[in-house]
Design a protein around this motif. Structure first.
Motif, PDB file in Angstrom:
ATOM      1  N   ILE A 239      42.826  38.965  51.978  1.00  0.00           N
ATOM      2  CA  ILE A 239      42.231  38.215  50.878  1.00  0.00           C
ATOM      3  C   ILE A 239      41.264  37.141  51.362  1.00  0.00           C
ATOM      4  O   ILE A 239      40.102  37.128  50.991  1.00  0.00           O
ATOM      5  CB  ILE A 239      43.330  37.542  50.019  1.00  0.00           C
ATOM      6  CG1 ILE A 239      44.172  38.601  49.328  1.00  0.00           C
ATOM      7  CG2 ILE A 239      42.712  36.590  49.001  1.00  0.00           C
ATOM      8  CD1 ILE A 239      43.432  39.476  48.352  1.00  0.00           C
TER       9      ILE A 239
ATOM     10  N   SER B 110      37.910  38.151  52.960  1.00  0.00           N
ATOM     11  CA  SER B 110      36.937  38.705  52.018  1.00  0.00           C
ATOM     12  C   SER B 110      36.381  37.598  51.134  1.00  0.00           C
ATOM     13  O   SER B 110      35.218  37.614  50.760  1.00  0.00           O
ATOM     14  CB  SER B 110      37.569  39.821  51.180  1.00  0.00           C
ATOM     15  OG  SER B 110      38.390  39.294  50.167  1.00  0.00           O
ATOM     16  N   VAL B 111      37.220  36.633  50.816  1.00  0.00           N
ATOM     17  CA  VAL B 111      36.756  35.519  49.998  1.00  0.00           C
ATOM     18  C   VAL B 111      35.811  34.634  50.787  1.00  0.00           C
ATOM     19  O   VAL B 111      34.719  34.296  50.357  1.00  0.00           O
ATOM     20  CB  VAL B 111      37.968  34.708  49.487  1.00  0.00           C
ATOM     21  CG1 VAL B 111      37.526  33.377  48.943  1.00  0.00           C
ATOM     22  CG2 VAL B 111      38.709  35.507  48.436  1.00  0.00           C
ATOM     23  N   LEU B 112      36.228  34.279  52.011  1.00  0.00           N
ATOM     24  CA  LEU B 112      35.394  33.400  52.831  1.00  0.00           C
ATOM     25  C   LEU B 112      34.106  34.085  53.241  1.00  0.00           C
ATOM     26  O   LEU B 112      33.090  33.435  53.424  1.00  0.00           O
ATOM     27  CB  LEU B 112      36.169  32.961  54.074  1.00  0.00           C
ATOM     28  CG  LEU B 112      37.151  31.814  53.838  1.00  0.00           C
ATOM     29  CD1 LEU B 112      37.888  31.497  55.118  1.00  0.00           C
ATOM     30  CD2 LEU B 112      36.447  30.590  53.307  1.00  0.00           C
TER      31      LEU B 112
ATOM     32  N   LYS C 166      40.458  37.877  43.132  1.00  0.00           N
ATOM     33  CA  LYS C 166      41.081  38.229  44.405  1.00  0.00           C
ATOM     34  C   LYS C 166      42.106  37.160  44.762  1.00  0.00           C
ATOM     35  O   LYS C 166      43.172  37.471  45.277  1.00  0.00           O
ATOM     36  CB  LYS C 166      40.030  38.316  45.501  1.00  0.00           C
ATOM     37  CG  LYS C 166      39.119  39.515  45.319  1.00  0.00           C
ATOM     38  CD  LYS C 166      38.187  39.659  46.513  1.00  0.00           C
ATOM     39  CE  LYS C 166      37.295  40.869  46.336  1.00  0.00           C
ATOM     40  NZ  LYS C 166      35.889  40.546  46.655  1.00  0.00           N
ATOM     41  N   LEU C 167      41.738  35.911  44.523  1.00  0.00           N
ATOM     42  CA  LEU C 167      42.637  34.810  44.867  1.00  0.00           C
ATOM     43  C   LEU C 167      42.774  33.848  43.683  1.00  0.00           C
ATOM     44  O   LEU C 167      41.768  33.399  43.131  1.00  0.00           O
ATOM     45  CB  LEU C 167      42.079  34.055  46.091  1.00  0.00           C
ATOM     46  CG  LEU C 167      42.853  32.804  46.531  1.00  0.00           C
ATOM     47  CD1 LEU C 167      44.265  33.156  46.975  1.00  0.00           C
ATOM     48  CD2 LEU C 167      42.107  32.091  47.664  1.00  0.00           C
TER      49      LEU C 167
ATOM     50  N   PHE D  78      45.995  38.136  44.644  1.00  0.00           N
ATOM     51  CA  PHE D  78      46.851  37.283  45.467  1.00  0.00           C
ATOM     52  C   PHE D  78      46.983  35.918  44.789  1.00  0.00           C
ATOM     53  O   PHE D  78      45.987  35.323  44.397  1.00  0.00           O
ATOM     54  CB  PHE D  78      46.240  37.131  46.870  1.00  0.00           C
ATOM     55  CG  PHE D  78      47.227  36.668  47.897  1.00  0.00           C
ATOM     56  CD1 PHE D  78      48.012  37.592  48.590  1.00  0.00           C
ATOM     57  CD2 PHE D  78      47.396  35.307  48.166  1.00  0.00           C
ATOM     58  CE1 PHE D  78      48.937  37.175  49.551  1.00  0.00           C
ATOM     59  CE2 PHE D  78      48.327  34.886  49.115  1.00  0.00           C
ATOM     60  CZ  PHE D  78      49.100  35.819  49.812  1.00  0.00           C
TER      61      PHE D  78
ATOM     62  N   LEU E 207      35.859  27.249  48.330  1.00  0.00           N
ATOM     63  CA  LEU E 207      36.195  28.679  48.337  1.00  0.00           C
ATOM     64  C   LEU E 207      35.156  29.521  47.596  1.00  0.00           C
ATOM     65  O   LEU E 207      35.307  30.724  47.458  1.00  0.00           O
ATOM     66  CB  LEU E 207      37.567  28.899  47.688  1.00  0.00           C
ATOM     67  CG  LEU E 207      38.783  28.423  48.488  1.00  0.00           C
ATOM     68  CD1 LEU E 207      40.014  28.370  47.614  1.00  0.00           C
ATOM     69  CD2 LEU E 207      39.026  29.344  49.683  1.00  0.00           C
ATOM     70  N   GLY E 208      34.123  28.885  47.107  1.00  0.00           N
ATOM     71  CA  GLY E 208      33.115  29.616  46.335  1.00  0.00           C
ATOM     72  C   GLY E 208      33.664  30.140  45.023  1.00  0.00           C
ATOM     73  O   GLY E 208      33.237  31.186  44.532  1.00  0.00           O
TER      74      GLY E 208
ATOM     75  N   GLY F  61      32.319  35.648  51.417  1.00  0.00           N
ATOM     76  CA  GLY F  61      31.353  35.435  50.348  1.00  0.00           C
ATOM     77  C   GLY F  61      30.883  33.992  50.234  1.00  0.00           C
ATOM     78  O   GLY F  61      30.017  33.690  49.439  1.00  0.00           O
ATOM     79  N   VAL F  62      31.445  33.112  51.031  1.00  0.00           N
ATOM     80  CA  VAL F  62      31.057  31.693  50.941  1.00  0.00           C
ATOM     81  C   VAL F  62      29.840  31.425  51.808  1.00  0.00           C
ATOM     82  O   VAL F  62      29.807  31.849  52.955  1.00  0.00           O
ATOM     83  CB  VAL F  62      32.228  30.800  51.413  1.00  0.00           C
ATOM     84  CG1 VAL F  62      31.814  29.336  51.415  1.00  0.00           C
ATOM     85  CG2 VAL F  62      33.431  30.990  50.517  1.00  0.00           C
TER      86      VAL F  62
ATOM     87  N   ASP G 189      35.834  35.806  41.446  1.00  0.00           N
ATOM     88  CA  ASP G 189      36.659  36.325  42.545  1.00  0.00           C
ATOM     89  C   ASP G 189      37.725  35.327  42.989  1.00  0.00           C
ATOM     90  O   ASP G 189      38.752  35.713  43.533  1.00  0.00           O
ATOM     91  CB  ASP G 189      35.775  36.656  43.755  1.00  0.00           C
ATOM     92  CG  ASP G 189      35.212  38.060  43.661  1.00  0.00           C
ATOM     93  OD1 ASP G 189      35.758  38.863  42.880  1.00  0.00           O
ATOM     94  OD2 ASP G 189      34.224  38.342  44.365  1.00  0.00           O
ATOM     95  N   VAL G 190      37.416  34.053  42.840  1.00  0.00           N
ATOM     96  CA  VAL G 190      38.365  33.012  43.247  1.00  0.00           C
ATOM     97  C   VAL G 190      38.489  31.999  42.112  1.00  0.00           C
ATOM     98  O   VAL G 190      37.486  31.539  41.571  1.00  0.00           O
ATOM     99  CB  VAL G 190      37.873  32.277  44.511  1.00  0.00           C
ATOM    100  CG1 VAL G 190      38.851  31.165  44.897  1.00  0.00           C
ATOM    101  CG2 VAL G 190      37.691  33.246  45.668  1.00  0.00           C
TER     102      VAL G 190
END
Ligand code: FAD
Ligand code: AMP
Lengths: 347, 279
Positions: free
Chosen positions: B270, B273-275, A282-283, A304, A250-251, B277-278, A225-226
């Protein structure tokens, strides 16, 4: 009246489906809808179907229906437990001959490319490798729309659109992650059709003696995802420590441009681009990457994109949603700080 | 005695290809023609096994007369004989027509002088299709091992080959009966420096040229444009996407630049939604 069938190969190993298979079902549904009007006018029917091989994989067949397959042709045999070129291609060719699909799509994975060339040759039909664009288009001299398959050529410097006029099926292998996932409908209904294809002893002569799993190579950037990617602008292999730290905050996972891989700063499994992996996280954060065509084709479908480059004219800014002109050694630490502060605020 | 056959192709060095920004055409001038790198490694492996087992290496290449230099290069690297498959009628071949021609030639060589292992490159860097190797294997009904990174054993007495092949998931060790077809990654063998005698021999080496007429083994239906089901519909340069906003960190300061960039990502839904998941 005839049936126009759009087929997909469902790739599974050890009962795990390669997600590109679902992406292909999404494409097949779209291609089918592109010919619907013309088919109805001619009294033809249009079908989205797939073929699945393996040992005790009926559960996967049911999943395929939820991703859009009307019908799954299933060859379920102990001999098909592990993928091997010969028994797989012979089974597929047998079933293709029976139903004569118009279009047949296979994922451009290592397995899919091993298979596609054999299937196409055996059927004496055309195959376009590693496609990044597919549509059913009108072509002069053809009553029906044909599959227009677009792919990079000459190192990605040129896009070529290929078609196959006469021979059927029209085959393409398709890069993972270039096309989106189709919707998943748990209520969808479809049919599972069991097929049997007799195999000779000779077809199963090649044997797999052993599987060697390499832990170090197990990063999966394709479906992350990242992704935080570093390029030659990092200057040294140590630069990846900074990239890793941001990715970790950011995982996400670490990506890289080809020169970094060629120089041995990081392993090939991390390479994004034409000769590496296509990604659509996503990023996507690109740091110290100039944005050569061959890199861009691998990441431009990300939701993005943030680019960091000290050169305001770097082509990476052309694909970025936001570009930061600056020194990555200042910008990335500031990003890490910003994310840490956000997390504290959330906690 | 071991007999290896290697299929080699000449390709433009794609790392040096440019596009003319005015015309959008490929600039080929000054682009060096090289032996497809994967084929060079495949050849190196064939030569290594020849040295181990005793025997010979034959190379084949389909292309115009200019491919002769690539066959000479193969001799330099240790090939014993080379065939140039060359005829105007072969021009415009797609992978199906290419595999037809190569398979017919390999079959006719095999009938005179049985082949144990057929080596291909993983793919040719001009087209990157990786289709010709599997195509030839199907036509000749040979077991195929793609993406080979190491040949562990070739046993001429027991008539088998053991190869490590690398997939996205793992490395497989595969055993197949001979004759077999292997498509090679670069790891299969290092390309050696040519020994002086091979170098000297290669300078004067003239490959045997195989044409439609000289061989009589080809059906005109299956070669070149006629034998190719696919055609190029159009060519173009990839479309340029729309550029986003550029922020200059030197003007507004690094922290403000990062904050602005992240705010845009937030606005696009963005970062949350990303954070989210952290952990
Ligand atoms: C057939 C073929 C296949 C290819 N496949 C791939 C592929 O899969 N993936 C791939 O990535 N490439 C691929 N390439 C290579 C590609 O053409 C480029 O050479 C490569 O992407 C460039 O990598 P880079 O951006 O890291 O390096 P460079 O082009 O050298 O760019 C480095 C960038 O870092 C910036 N920079 C330097 N210092 C800093 C700093 N302190 N802070 C911020 N910015 C800084 C510079 O301004 C520059 O823009 C392929 C090429 C060919 C011919
Ligand atoms: N014209 C050719 N002559 C000889 N070998 C070829 C030719 N085209 C392809 N090959 C072989 O097939 C492999 C795969 O090519 P491709 O399918 O074009 O990616 C190459 O690495 C070569 O070993």
């Amino acid at each position: 009246m005839s049936a126009r069938r759009f087929w997909v190969f469902i790739e599974q190993e050890e009962g795990k489906v390669h997600p590109v298979s679902w992406e292909l079902l999404g494409i097949a549904s779209r291609l089918a809808s592109e010919v619907k009007e013309e088919a109805h006018a001619a009294g033809d029917t249009v079908h989205v179907e797939c073929i699945l091989l393996g040992n005790q994989v009926e559960g996967i067949a049911r999943e395929a229906i939820k991703y859009g397959a009307e019908r799954v042709y299933l060859v379920d045999e102990p001999e098909l437990e592990n993928y091997r070129n010969c028994p797989y291609y012979k089974c597929i060719v047998g079933v293709v001959r029976k139903y004569e699909p118009e279009v047949f799509l296979i994922g451009a994975t290592t397995l899919g490319r091993d298979l596609a060339g054999a299937v196409a040759t055996s059927l004496r039909t055309g195959l376009t490798a590693d496609c990044t664009g597919l549509e059913m288009g009108e072509v002069k001299g053809s009553k029906q729309r044909l599959l227009l398959a677009t792919r990079p050529a000459f190192g990605g410097n040129i896009m070529a659109t290929i078609l196959c006029r006469q021979n059927r099926p029209q085959m393409s292998s398709v890069r993972p992650r270039v096309f989106p996932m189709p919707p998943y409908n748990p209520e969808a209904v479809g049919e599972i059709v069991r097929e049997e294809v007799p195999l000779d002893e000779k077809d199963t002569e090649a044997r797999i003696l052993e599987f060697i799993h390499d832990q170090a190579e197990s990063v999966d950037i394709e479906y992350a995802d990242v992704i935080v990617s570093g390029g030659r602008g990092l200057g040294t292999p140590e630069g990846f420590k900074l990239i890793e730290e941001l990715a970790h905050e950011l995982g996400g996972v670490v990506g890289a441009s080809r020169p970094c891989v060629d120089a041995g700063w990081i392993s090939y499994a991390h390479q994004v681009g034409q000769s590496g992996r296509t990604v659509r996280p996503k990023l996507y954060i690109a740091a110290g990457i100039s944005g050569a065509l061959q890199h861009k084709v691998g990441m431009q479908n990300s939701d993005f994109i943030i680019a960091i480059n000290s050169d305001p004219n770097a082509p990476i800014f052309d694909v970025a949603d936001v570009g930061i002109v600056g020194d990555l050694f200042e910008v990335i630490p500031a990003m890490i700080k910003n994310i840490k502060a956000r997390k504290e605020a959330l906690a | 005695m071991f007999h290896a056959l290697v299929a080699i192709k000449q390709v433009p060095d794609t790392t040096n290809i440019r596009i003319d920004p005015e015309t959008g055409n490929l600039v080929r001038e000054g682009v060096p023609a090289i032996m497809n790198p994967y084929d060079a490694h495949a050849l190196a492996s064939a030569v290594e096994w020849k040295r181990k087992l005793g025997g010979k290496v034959t190379v084949v290449s389909m292309g115009p007369a200019s491919f002769t230099v690539t066959i000479r290069e193969a001799v330099e690297l240790g090939a014993d004989a080379g065939y140039l498959i060359s005829d105007r009628k072969f021009a415009g071949a797609d992978t199906l027509a290419t595999s037809y021609v190569l398979a017919a030639v390999i079959q006719s060589i095999h009938e005179k002088d049985p082949i144990d292992v057929v080596f291909f490159g993983k793919q040719a860097i001009d087209g990157d299709t990786a289709q010709v190797g599997p195509g030839v294997a199907v036509r000749l009904d040979l077991p195929i091992i793609t993406y080979a990174v190491k040949i562990r054993d070739i046993n001429l007495a027991k008539r088998h080959i053991v190869v490590e092949r690398k997939t996205e998931r793992w490395t497989e060790v595969v055993e197949a009966p001979l004759p077999a077809l292997v498509t090679c990654e670069k790891e299969i063998a290092e390309v050696p420096f040519a020994p002086l005698p091979d170098l000297i021999r290669s300078l004067r080496y003239e490959p045997e040229v195989l044409t439609m007429e000289s061989t009589g083994i080809f059906d005109a239906e299956h070669v070149g444009v006629r034998g190719s089901p696919t055609v190029v519909f159009k060519m173009g340069t990839p479309p340029l996407p729309e550029a986003g906003e550029k922020i200059n960190s030197r003007e507004i300061g690094v922290e403000a630049a990062v904050a602005t960039a992240f705010a845009k990502a937030d606005a696009a839904g963005i970062l949350s939604s990303v954070l989210g998941g952290v952990k």
